[in-house]
Design an enzyme around this catalytic site. Structure first.
Site, PDB file in Angstrom:
ATOM      1  CG  ASP A  52      -1.824   1.189   1.318  1.00  0.00           C
ATOM      2  OD1 ASP A  52      -1.802   2.017   0.378  1.00  0.00           O
ATOM      3  OD2 ASP A  52      -2.541   1.315   2.318  1.00  0.00           O
ATOM      4  CD  GLU A 130      35.380  13.594   0.724  1.00  0.00           C
ATOM      5  OE1 GLU A 130      35.386  14.392   1.680  1.00  0.00           O
ATOM      6  OE2 GLU A 130      36.072  13.750  -0.298  1.00  0.00           O
ATOM      7  CD  GLU A 132      32.312  15.317   7.391  1.00  0.00           C
ATOM      8  OE1 GLU A 132      33.469  15.672   7.119  1.00  0.00           O
ATOM      9  OE2 GLU A 132      31.393  16.130   7.655  1.00  0.00           O
ATOM     10  CD  GLU A 187      36.104  14.990   9.202  1.00  0.00           C
ATOM     11  OE1 GLU A 187      36.478  15.986   9.857  1.00  0.00           O
ATOM     12  OE2 GLU A 187      36.322  14.875   7.980  1.00  0.00           O
ATOM     13  CD  GLU A 194      35.120  11.923   5.515  1.00  0.00           C
ATOM     14  OE1 GLU A 194      34.964  13.022   6.103  1.00  0.00           O
ATOM     15  OE2 GLU A 194      35.701  11.808   4.419  1.00  0.00           O
ATOM     16  CG  HIS A 243      32.707  17.280   1.542  1.00  0.00           C
ATOM     17  ND1 HIS A 243      33.929  17.496   2.126  1.00  0.00           N
ATOM     18  CD2 HIS A 243      31.849  18.137   2.157  1.00  0.00           C
ATOM     19  CE1 HIS A 243      33.831  18.417   3.054  1.00  0.00           C
ATOM     20  NE2 HIS A 243      32.570  18.823   3.098  1.00  0.00           N
ATOM     21  NE  ARG A 314      41.146  20.411   1.927  1.00  0.00           N
ATOM     22  CZ  ARG A 314      40.701  19.172   1.713  1.00  0.00           C
ATOM     23  NH1 ARG A 314      39.428  18.897   1.881  1.00  0.00           N
ATOM     24  NH2 ARG A 314      41.526  18.216   1.331  1.00  0.00           N
ATOM     25  CD  GLU A 331      35.446  17.879  -1.935  1.00  0.00           C
ATOM     26  OE1 GLU A 331      35.111  17.918  -0.741  1.00  0.00           O
ATOM     27  OE2 GLU A 331      36.639  17.932  -2.309  1.00  0.00           O
ATOM     28  NE  ARG A 333      34.636  22.161   0.850  1.00  0.00           N
ATOM     29  CZ  ARG A 333      35.386  21.336   1.579  1.00  0.00           C
ATOM     30  NH1 ARG A 333      35.921  20.260   1.014  1.00  0.00           N
ATOM     31  NH2 ARG A 333      35.596  21.565   2.856  1.00  0.00           N
TER      32      ARG A 333
END
Length: 442
Positions: A52, A130, A132, A187, A194, A243, A314, A331, A333
């Site tokens: 359902d 990645e 975390e 981390e 991570e 990420h 970064r 990447e 982020r």
């Protein structure tokens, strides 16, 4: 591994599999399942298991009551943490209507649809997440808390890292299920961890993210802990992200690489970045789907806030990792692990492909720390910001026709309606911060 129906029946019998969980994912990225016994396996493999759909988020509606689970045979896996006699296995399923048509509100179908559009242009989409998460204690009733007794930081090890043994068992469990785990570590924040697993094609990666979250939570519970993928469970510390590293290949070769370019990036890579930057505001309600997601997206905690890209630092939203040739990646982020991975990868691919189709050239890369720039400097550079709360993110999503097209009208309306209601409910709550600030003096 490629399986036939006969392979599945033989494997289940040889491995003494007694229960099979037929899994799928709802609109919000929550894993659901129907459990059947071995006696019903052949029926399931013939796509005759009905459920359902009216009570499933994103599936609800009078026209979606009777739905069918179509197992993807290649996702067959045995759970290592269940009994070794009368084992438990799972298969991830696609959702179909009673007439056999794919259900357009199935997140896995939405991703497969965008993957096919890219494939029609000759592209394969590969992704490496990645993920975390935090490991916290539970209370006497087994309910999760935000309590931890450790003070470990980035790359610390035992005895400072009190979650080391649990994380090791998670890795071993994942590898037993066929994952290739590339790295695992503590981390930045206390109790934050991570685990990174191998880059793969997008649909496999989305399936793996769902399996990863289930395995991590299950093994954490065995250690008396609670694993949470909540983006920001505590103020004053770094939040948890997901990420997302992406690349396109054509004829088996990474098309993001160009040795003649100063940064080693092809024109297609630049266009892909341009598409992401054009649509990122409209994507944010998908990549960061909770009220809590925006408590992570604030300056000072390594999370991206500013819409920019760079190959050397970064702080921007989009980073180009140092690997080149076949390792060339883009990447993104901002996503967090509370998101629905099928929808996240669908909108990422669609935005990037829009950039390629329409040759959207991104603004120049920003090679200095954006967090250290003044507001005037950011304006001069043309750097915009992500939406800073869920309500604004939904507003941006409603402006973006591409996101509506990717999700389909039905999913788009259901999702935005649900997120608006989530924001209303949050806005009506009286928080502890408010009582601490106002109660004694107003």
């Amino acid at each position: 591994m490629k399986y036939t129906k006969q392979d599945i029946m033989r494997l289940a019998e040889e491995e003494d599999v007694e229960f099979i969980r037929l899994q799928f994912t709802d609109m919000f990225g929550n894993l659901k399942n129907m459990a059947i016994t071995f006696s019903q396996l052949e029926k399931a493999l013939d796509n005759k298991c009905m459920f359902d759909g009216s009570s499933i988020d994103g599936f609800d509606g009078l026209g979606e009551a009777d739905m069918y689970l179509y197992p993807d045979l290649d996702t067959m896996a045995i759970f290592p943490w269940r009994p070794q006699q009368g084992k438990v296995a799972r298969m991830i399923c696609d959702i179909h209507r009673s007439n056999g048509e794919s259900f357009e509100g199935d997140p896995r179908f939405i991703l497969k649809k965008v993957i096919k559009e890219a494939a029609d242009m000759g592209y394969t989409f590969d992704v490496g997440p990645e993920c975390e998460f935090f490991l916290y204690h539970t209370d006497d009733n087994g309910q999760p808390t935000t309590i931890t007794h450790e003070k470990a930081g980035y790359f610390d090890l035992g005895p400072m890292d009190l979650g080391e043994n649990a994380r090791r068992d998670m890795v071993l469990t994942l590898e037993e299920m066929g994952f290739e785990v590339e790295a695992s570590y503590h981390e930045t924040a206390p109790a934050q961890h991570e685990i990174d697993f191998r880059y793969n094609e997008a649909l496999d990666t989305a399936d793996n993210i769902m399996t990863f979250k289930l395995a991590v939570k299950t093994i954490a519970k065995r250690h008396g802990l609670h694993a949470t993928f909540m983006p920001k469970p505590k103020s004053g510390i770094n939040g948890s992200g997901m990420h997302t590293n992406m690349s396109l290949s054509k004829n088996g070769k990474n098309v993001f690489c160009d040795d003649k370019d100063p940064l080693g990036l092809s024109q297609e890579a630049y266009y892909f970045i341009g598409g992401l930057m054009k649509h990122i505001k409209g994507m944010t309600a998908i990549t960061n789907p909770l009220v809590n997601s925006y408590k992570r997206l604030v300056p000072g905690y390594e999370a991206p806030v500013y819409i920019a890209w760079s190959a050397v630092n970064r702080s921007p939203l989009i980073r180009i990792p140092s690997g080149r040739e076949e390792s060339t990646r883009i990447e993104l982020r901002c996503p967090d692990s509370a998101s629905n991975p099928y929808l996240v990868l669908a909108v990422c691919l669609a935005a990037g492909m829009d950039g390629i189709r329409n040759k959207i050239t991104p603004s120049a890369g920003i090679d200095k720390n954006i967090f250290a720039m003044t507001a005037e400097e950011r304006v001069k550079e043309g750097i915009q910001t992500l939406p800073d709360n869920l309500s604004k993110a939904v507003e941006e999503m409603e402006k973006d026709g591409l996101i509506r097209q990717v999700l389909g009208e039905r999913m788009f309306e259901a999702y935005t309606r649900a997120k608006k209601e989530e924001w209303v409910q949050y806005s009506q709550q009286v928080s502890e911060w408010e009582t601490q600030q106002y109660l004694y003096r107003i």
